[in-house]
Design an enzyme around this catalytic site. Structure first.
Site, PDB file in Angstrom:
ATOM      1  CB  CYS A 199      10.883  48.595  12.196  1.00 35.36           C
ATOM      2  SG  CYS A 199       9.583  48.953  11.017  1.00 35.36           S
ATOM      3  N   GLY A 217      11.859  42.518  10.557  1.00 34.78           N
ATOM      4  CA  GLY A 217      11.199  43.085   9.395  1.00 34.78           C
ATOM      5  C   GLY A 217      11.856  42.591   8.122  1.00 34.78           C
ATOM      6  CG  ASN A 241      10.866  49.094  16.405  1.00 35.05           C
ATOM      7  OD1 ASN A 241      11.411  48.470  17.301  1.00 35.05           O
ATOM      8  ND2 ASN A 241       9.709  48.728  15.915  1.00 35.05           N
ATOM      9  N   GLY A 242       8.214  51.480  15.839  1.00 32.68           N
ATOM     10  CA  GLY A 242       7.140  51.841  16.759  1.00 32.68           C
ATOM     11  C   GLY A 242       5.944  52.378  16.017  1.00 32.68           C
ATOM     12  CB  CYS A 301       6.076  45.681  23.574  1.00 26.17           C
ATOM     13  SG  CYS A 301       5.132  44.356  22.805  1.00 26.17           S
ATOM     14  CE1 TYR A 333       6.821  35.010  16.497  1.00 23.51           C
ATOM     15  CE2 TYR A 333       6.156  37.303  16.363  1.00 23.51           C
ATOM     16  CZ  TYR A 333       6.431  36.102  15.749  1.00 23.51           C
ATOM     17  OH  TYR A 333       6.331  36.002  14.394  1.00 23.51           O
ATOM     18  CG  ASP A 376       4.733  32.683  19.335  1.00 22.05           C
ATOM     19  OD1 ASP A 376       3.782  33.414  19.025  1.00 22.05           O
ATOM     20  OD2 ASP A 376       5.406  32.050  18.498  1.00 22.05           O
TER      21      ASP A 376
HETATM   22  S1  SF4 Z   1       2.027  44.378  25.012  1.00 19.09           S
HETATM   23 FE1  SF4 Z   1       0.441  44.131  23.469  1.00 19.09          FE
HETATM   24  S2  SF4 Z   1      -0.614  46.132  23.383  1.00 19.09           S
HETATM   25 FE2  SF4 Z   1       1.324  46.463  24.450  1.00 19.09          FE
HETATM   26  S3  SF4 Z   1       2.765  47.091  22.839  1.00 19.09           S
HETATM   27 FE3  SF4 Z   1       2.949  44.874  23.032  1.00 19.09          FE
HETATM   28  S4  SF4 Z   1       1.576  43.960  21.534  1.00 19.09           S
HETATM   29 FE4  SF4 Z   1       0.997  46.137  21.792  1.00 19.09          FE
END
Ligand code: SF4
Length: 473
Positions: free
Chosen positions: A5, A32, A106-107, A239, A245, A349
């Site tokens: 998203c 997305g 998004n989430g 994240c 990526y 990646d």
């Molecule tokens: S770092 Fe890994 S566990 Fe944390 S939000 Fe990103 S994909 Fe999910």
């Protein structure tokens, strides 16, 4: 592996706001490809157009011209298994009249099931299987009068990841969860304002980047201007996969342009895992910059050994594994003239399930590569994500089941090297404590997740999905 998203919000008096939103979403298509939608307000009522498909498939002149007004939100959606359906397209509209609100999310909300049951008992009805609708109903369930207070109420109840754009009949909001798991930024455009998941969306529509929307912040935009409200925040958990990526290499997050960050990951791989080889190639497009970095650091010649079919689209490839397997051939064509007889360093990646990498290696070998040495920017992924990344259950994660030498043999590589967590942080060049690294370390930033982890790490994703179909987004 996919995030999911992209969200947009635009306030632009005297502009064709729906068209601007369309182009901003176009720039976020990588986040997305399953459905797209735009909601606008003319000051009195909300209008929505949302369908399954790519942004370019969902909108045409007719649909855009019917989306009138000076404020809009937009959404591109990636769905997880079993949740690909029209009823889940966004923006979702809840409420009526001046109490109506559209949401783009998004989430992933980790306590969505509990909230869903609570709201259902209060009489709220749900038309989708998304946790986004839980957020929307939670906001309008608040007895507060002002929208900011309603959103605050919801923020105190929600656990998990949410970067939102919200639209009422006369206000636009950008909201980011206190952990700041997903990015969200603010820009200006000719006296108007833009909110977007990534700064590259601002660039494409001629908007100027102003700043990130901070974790725990609510930005309110209306004819009265821009106002900011901040909730108290504790630990941050952006994240790290946004840097590896998800986000586009021309996006800037926390002041760090992603292209050089990815180049530095490749350089780090060359330091941590050197090898004698004839050429280096990054898997296009996500590891192109890392391939450049590996070549630069190692002094090994950089080449393009795989040509990517950029127009194949992902709509019909995802989300089924069987079709995804076909997708490797649909997506890449190797160049025998470049690869024949060569010792190749293949930079990618990440390895999640380990189903794609063997197919890419097989393509290279079939094209004549003599050796294939795989180098991976993401450290081994041993723990599932509860924040909306369609990764896998733990038993599907190859690094949770096998050692690195076993993975090397499984994927058919001559050697395999992962960037270390320290090497990754060094490449990103930002403080370690602003990131979520849970899929590498198992250190989840939300306490409930640790509990979930202890109780049912092996099966929680499948069990949760089956019990509730509350998709991870
Ligand atoms: S770092 Fe890994 S566990 Fe944390 S939000 Fe990103 S994909 Fe999910």
């Amino acid at each position: 592996m996919h995030e999911s998203c992209g969200v947009v919000g635009i306030y632009a008096p005297n502009e064709d706001v729906a068209r601007l939103t369309f182009f901003a979403q176009f720039a976020l298509q990588h986040r997305g490809q399953e459905s797209a939608g735009i909601a606008t307000t003319d000051g009195k009522r909300l209008q929505v157009h949302a369908e399954m498909g790519l942004v370019s498939q969902v909108f045409d002149e007719d649909s855009l011209s019917r989306l009138t007004g000076n404020m809009a939100i937009g959404h591109n959606r990636y769905s997880t298994r079993g949740s690909s359906r029209k009823s889940n397209v966004q923006p979702i509209v809840v409420g009526k009249g001046s109490g109506a609100m559209a949401i783009a999310h998004n989430g992933n909300i980790v306590n969505a099931e509990h909230l869903y049951q609570e709201l259902s008992e209060e009489g709220f009805t749900f038309h989708s299987s998304t946790d986004s609708e839980v957020i929307a109903n939670l906001i309008i369930s608040s007895h507060e009068r002002d929208w900011v207070d309603k959103i605050r109420y919801a923020m105190h109840r929600l656990q998990g990841a949410y970067s939102l754009t919200l639209l009422t009949t006369d206000r636009l909001f950008g909201v980011r969860d206190p952990l700041g798991v997903r990015p969200l930024c603010l820009g200006t455009i000719d006296g108007g304002w833009v909110i977007a998941s990534e700064s590259c969306a601002l660039d494409h529509i001629g908007a100027d980047f102003v700043r990130e929307i901070e974790p725990g912040e609510i930005v309110s935009i209306s004819n009265n201007g821009v106002e900011s409200y901040r909730e108290e925040v504790g630990r941050r958990a952006l994240c790290i996969f946004e840097y590896i990526y998800f986000a586009r290499p021309d996006t800037t997050i926390n002041g760090r342009l992603l292209y050089p960050a990815r180049q530095a990951m490749g350089e780090g791989l060359a330091v941590e895992h050197p090898v004698d080889a004839d050429l280096v190639m990054g898997v296009p497009d996500s590891a192109t910059a890392a391939g450049v970095g590996y070549a630069h650091q190692s002094g090994i010649h950089l080449a393009e050994g795989l040509i990517k079919n950029r127009y194949v689209g992902r709509t019909f490839i995802e989300p089924q594994q069987r079709i995804r397997d076909l997708g490797v051939k649909l997506k890449f064509n190797p160049l025998p003239q470049v690869l024949a007889g060569k010792r190749v360093v293949l930079v990618d990646d990440s390895i999640v399930r380990g189903t794609t990498t063997p197919k890419v290696i097989a393509l290279l070998r079939k094209a004549g590569a003599k050796e294939v040495h795989v180098r991976i920017c993401a450290p081994p992924i041993r723990y599932p994500c509860f924040f909306g990344v369609d990764m896998a259950t733990r038993w599907e994660l190859i690094a949770a089941q096998k050692t690195v030498p076993e993975i090397r043999d499984f994927i058919g590589a001559d050697s395999l090297g992962y960037l270390s967590v320290d090497g990754l942080i060094k490449a990103v060049a930002l403080p370690r404590d602003i990131f979520c690294l849970a899929c590498f370390t198992g250190d989840y930033p939300v306490p409930v997740q640790i509990e979930m982890d202890k109780l049912a790490l092996e099966s929680i994703t499948v069990g949760h999905q089956a019990a509730f179909d509350m998709e991870r987004r």
